[in-house]
Each structure stands twice: as C-alpha cells, then as structure tokens.
Design a protein around this motif. Structure first.
Motif, PDB file in Angstrom:
ATOM      1  N   VAL A  19     -10.174  -2.394  -4.779  1.00 35.70           N
ATOM      2  CA  VAL A  19      -9.896  -1.189  -3.993  1.00 35.70           C
ATOM      3  C   VAL A  19     -10.981  -0.144  -4.209  1.00 35.70           C
TER       4      VAL A  19
ATOM      5  N   VAL B 285      -2.141  -1.290  -0.232  1.00 39.20           N
ATOM      6  CA  VAL B 285      -2.288  -2.386  -1.192  1.00 39.20           C
ATOM      7  C   VAL B 285      -1.222  -2.285  -2.273  1.00 39.20           C
ATOM      8  N   MET B 286      -1.033  -1.072  -2.806  1.00 43.17           N
ATOM      9  CA  MET B 286      -0.039  -0.871  -3.856  1.00 43.17           C
ATOM     10  C   MET B 286       1.359  -1.239  -3.355  1.00 43.17           C
TER      11      MET B 286
ATOM     12  N   GLY C 241      -5.741  -4.195  -6.770  1.00 45.38           N
ATOM     13  CA  GLY C 241      -5.375  -2.778  -6.786  1.00 45.38           C
ATOM     14  C   GLY C 241      -6.311  -1.901  -7.600  1.00 45.38           C
TER      15      GLY C 241
ATOM     16  N   ALA D 226      -5.476   2.206  -0.373  1.00 41.18           N
ATOM     17  CA  ALA D 226      -4.943   2.024  -1.725  1.00 41.18           C
ATOM     18  C   ALA D 226      -3.422   2.039  -1.717  1.00 41.18           C
ATOM     19  N   THR D 227      -2.836   2.942  -0.925  1.00 41.07           N
ATOM     20  CA  THR D 227      -1.379   3.021  -0.837  1.00 41.07           C
ATOM     21  C   THR D 227      -0.797   1.752  -0.239  1.00 41.07           C
TER      22      THR D 227
ATOM     23  N   SER E 268      -9.894   4.136  -2.891  1.00 38.66           N
ATOM     24  CA  SER E 268      -9.111   4.649  -4.011  1.00 38.66           C
ATOM     25  C   SER E 268      -8.229   5.838  -3.664  1.00 38.66           C
TER      26      SER E 268
ATOM     27  N   ASP F  18      -2.728  -8.792  -8.541  1.00 39.36           N
ATOM     28  CA  ASP F  18      -2.205  -7.440  -8.377  1.00 39.36           C
ATOM     29  C   ASP F  18      -3.121  -6.381  -9.006  1.00 39.36           C
TER      30      ASP F  18
END
Length: 259
Positions: free
Chosen positions: A80, A94-95, A76, A91-92, A86, A72
């Motif tokens: 990323v 993945v998060m 992240g 990024a969103t 980023s 994680d």
C-alpha cells in the motif's frame, strides 16, 4: 504519535512479527508433504470417508488461510505504501477487504467443515458464509453512524470497539445456533468448532479491552494490543491445526474399528 502507538504502527510489530508463525507453519506443512504418508486404513465405512474429507478440507483450509494471513500485513503495509495509497481510499479499501477475509475464515471453518465431511458442495454453505460475514460490519456501521450523529467528537477508535464487541456476540450466536447444525449431531466436531469460536471470541474480547484502555488515554493500551494481534494473525492457523488433531485421530480410530 505516542511511544507505544508508534511502535504498534511500525513494521516490526505490524508486519514482521506477524509473519513468523504462519511462515513457520507453511514450512512445517511443506516438509510434512514431502514425507512418505502412512498406509491408510482400508475401510468401506462412512467414518473413513468422513475422515478423508475432513483431512482434505483442513489441509486446504490451513494452507490457504496461512497464505492469506501473510498477505494481509504485506499488502496492507509495504505494498500500500509503495502504491502511494497510505492516506487515501485505497488503504481503507484494502484494510476493509482483509478485515472481511479475516472474519470469513472463521465462517468457512464453522460452516464448511461439517458440510464437507457430509459431501455437500461449497454452494450449499458458501452463500450463507458470505452473508454472515457482512452482519457485523453492517451493524457496526449503523450503530457507529448513529453514535457519531449524536456526538461528532467521538474518537475513531470507538468504531473498532463496536466492531469487536459485535463479533464476540456473533461468535456466541454461532456457537449456540450454527455449530449444532454444522456438526449434525457429531459431538467431536461440535467440540472442535466451539473451541475455535471460543478462540475467536477471546482475541476479539482482548482487542476490545485494549481499545477501552486506549480510549481512556493510556498509551500502554497499544502495547497490550500486540497480544490479540498475534492471536489473530500469527496463531489462528497453528491453533486450528493443533486443535483438530484429536478430531482427525478420532475419525481415524472410527475407521479402524469399521474395517
């Protein structure tokens, strides 16, 4: 960016500090796996079969989710950034994926352990786990979307506050409704699952409290947020492993009496 917010977003807190405990746990499990196993109790009783299934489920669960816990912050964070995602949709995405995985691990434990001990396949409880993991995100999207429609100036951190309170509520519902079904009348299993859900409710409630402080404009709220981060990332798997020891021992004792 404020001083504590900058520290919170930095790699020391958001990456390296989160890897220590799960890495240590995996090292511990690796050494344990290399040690000679004690002779199992010979028994034809159902308790012995249930104990073996519980041990197997928890062994796979703790190792698999310890690895996920480490992936994680690694994916992240540096991965990323290396991909140049980023500040973009990547990024969103993945998060969000790891948020769902972090909640799914709770549902897999609650729904899967009891079913595994009874010999039920993952197909019997897996779809329900995947369905329940979407409840809080969907509810948060609806509530936050309505709130932002009424007041577009609301700070984005408020969305996480809604999510956190939502999962506290879900943990309470799971403890009341899903645990009795999952435990199937086994008081020891029910106690273990409720203690795990209490742990989850605690770190989500702490996150919510910290976000209230942050939304009040107090920079130290970011420092306080380090505590629930450790509970969520670093200490969940060690907690599950340690808290399951009495459960595993009780089944071993039952098997011994059955032999």
């Amino acid at each position: 960016m404020s001083t504590w917010h900058a520290f919170y977003a930095g790699d020391l807190q958001s990456l390296w500090a989160l890897l220590v405990a799960p890495f240590a746990f995996l090292a511990y499990r690796g050494v344990r796996a290399c040690a000679p196993s004690p002779r199992s109790v010979a028994s034809d009783g159902g308790a012995d079969v249930a104990r073996a299934r519980a041990a197997r489920f928890l062994s796979v669960y703790t190792v698999a989710w310890a690895v996920e816990t480490m992936l994680d912050p690694i994916v992240g964070g540096p991965i990323v950034r290396a991909l140049g995602w980023s500040d973009g949709f990547g990024a969103t995405a993945v998060m969000f994926a790891f948020v769902l995985l972090g909640d799914l691990r709770v549902l897999v434990l609650v729904l899967g352990l009891g079913a595994s001990m009874r010999g039920e396949p993952a197909s019997a409880w897996g779809p329900r786990a995947f369905g329940l993991v979407l409840v809080v995100p969907i509810a948060t999207g609806a509530i936050w979307g309505a709130a932002r429609a009424l007041d577009p100036s609301l700070p984005g951190q408020g969305m996480w506050l809604v999510y956190e309170l939502g999962f506290v509520a879900l943990a309470s519902v799971l403890a009341r409704r899903e645990v009795p079904r999952a435990a199937g009348g086994d008081a020891r299993l029910a106690d273990f699952l409720r203690s795990c859900l209490g742990y989850v409710a605690a770190y989500y409630a702490l996150w919510a409290a910290c976000d209230v402080v942050v939304l009040a404009g107090v920079d130290e709220g970011w420092a306080l947020r380090i505590a629930p981060n450790q509970l969520y990332y670093a200490l969940w798997i060690p907690f599950v492993h340690a808290r399951s020891r009495p459960l595993r021992s009780s089944y071993a004792s039952s098997a011994a009496h059955a032999s």
